[in-house]
Design an enzyme around this catalytic site. Sequence first.
Site, PDB file in Angstrom:
ATOM      1  N   ASP A   1      44.399  43.482  49.106  1.00  0.00           N
ATOM      2  CA  ASP A   1      43.484  43.053  48.052  1.00  0.00           C
ATOM      3  C   ASP A   1      42.122  42.649  48.600  1.00  0.00           C
ATOM      4  OD1 ASP A   1      42.517  42.198  45.588  1.00  0.00           O
ATOM      5  OD2 ASP A   1      43.353  40.190  45.841  1.00  0.00           O
TER       6      ASP A   1
ATOM      7  N   ASP B   1      36.035  45.722  43.921  1.00  0.00           N
ATOM      8  CA  ASP B   1      37.415  45.269  43.850  1.00  0.00           C
ATOM      9  C   ASP B   1      38.335  46.446  43.577  1.00  0.00           C
ATOM     10  OD1 ASP B   1      39.851  44.067  43.271  1.00  0.00           O
ATOM     11  OD2 ASP B   1      38.951  42.381  42.219  1.00  0.00           O
TER      12      ASP B   1
END
Length: 395
Positions: free
Chosen positions: A103, A291
């Site tokens: 992540d 992201d």
Amino acid sequence: MNIYTLIIFLYFTIFIIDSAPINSKSNSISIKKISPKHSLKEVHQFYKDYFMLKYQNIYATDQDKLASAKKRLSESVNLTISNFLGYYGEFTIGNQAFKTIFDLGSSDLWVPSQKCTQHSCRIHKRFNESLSKTFNPIGTPFSIEYGAGAVTGITGKDNVLVGGIETVGQIFGLVKEEIGKLFALQEFDGIFGMGFDANSKIKATTPFSNMVEQKAVTNPYFGIYLQRSNDTGHTGTLTLGDIDTTKFIGNLNYNNVSTYEGEYKSWILDVDDISINGIKLNFKNRQALFDTGNNLVFMSYEDAATYHKFINGSSLNNDGIYTVPCNTTDQVAYIIGGVSYNIDQSDLTTGSDCSSSVQPGGGGDMWLIGDAFLGNVYSVYNIKDFTIGFAPVSK
């Protein structure tokens, strides 16, 4: 770390490379995308709430809006369960294998502990301290809230192996309780943060930072390749400490990451503009969070409206979602660092209803850019020079 680091998403002067880029398959691991199981109409409000909470400090949203977003998320937990987004792969800690989300939007490593007896833990791989000869307990308690749930536990230390690279003495979280149903049906066991140390919620050095400090990798950067939406398999590649030159064409162009409150916390870049069919939209002073836990591009309502004025045949439906023609031929490019990056036309829409890949939901002049852009570039993230590099992907 917020879980808002998990869904939908998560995330980047001149960058000097100490050695020539190399194709380093030995340092690469395959990552697989978790795709949403609902239509954009069903999850649009959910996505907006999720990212509002994930980046609440940067978006500086008022407390009433945050409280409302948190309440809506807690009430839509069944939707949450089936709509986690992100890319997961395998790694080992203490010689025990786990599936983990890699992540960009978080900076902590955690996995369920054998001492977690809840259903959501028991259906996933749990870390067993007695099976590791290299495990050392630390015992510092931590709690991480995820809007529709939370995890609590204590910290420990052990050796990590990922992509053939081993680091010694990584501090990580041992989750003893998972509050809510958020993780019950996920394909991954834990989280592997790829952000900056300053964003760690358990106050630990990130796994990749440890790889760099221990010289387990040659270079302080990692590369990410994601398949575009019209590719099959929904997979990608994470290359640690090297650049896979087989995945892109031309040269990598590097841009300085911006700080927030004087620290490097998220992969944020200045964005020059967007052009559509050769016409620049004249966006000024925009920044973007990058992201990989996000399928779309989120902008403010004003910016999203401006964007769609130039997309032929676009419209805003009664659910507040922009749609575009499924067979759109518009030419869209994002301009970053003076370089234009073309977006494949298949990435201008998402889902069977041909919703636009650009939707309202960002905060002010800050955009949130996900796979609709990142799937068209090879991206390189440098934690020492604080830069992100982009180059068009090989087709």
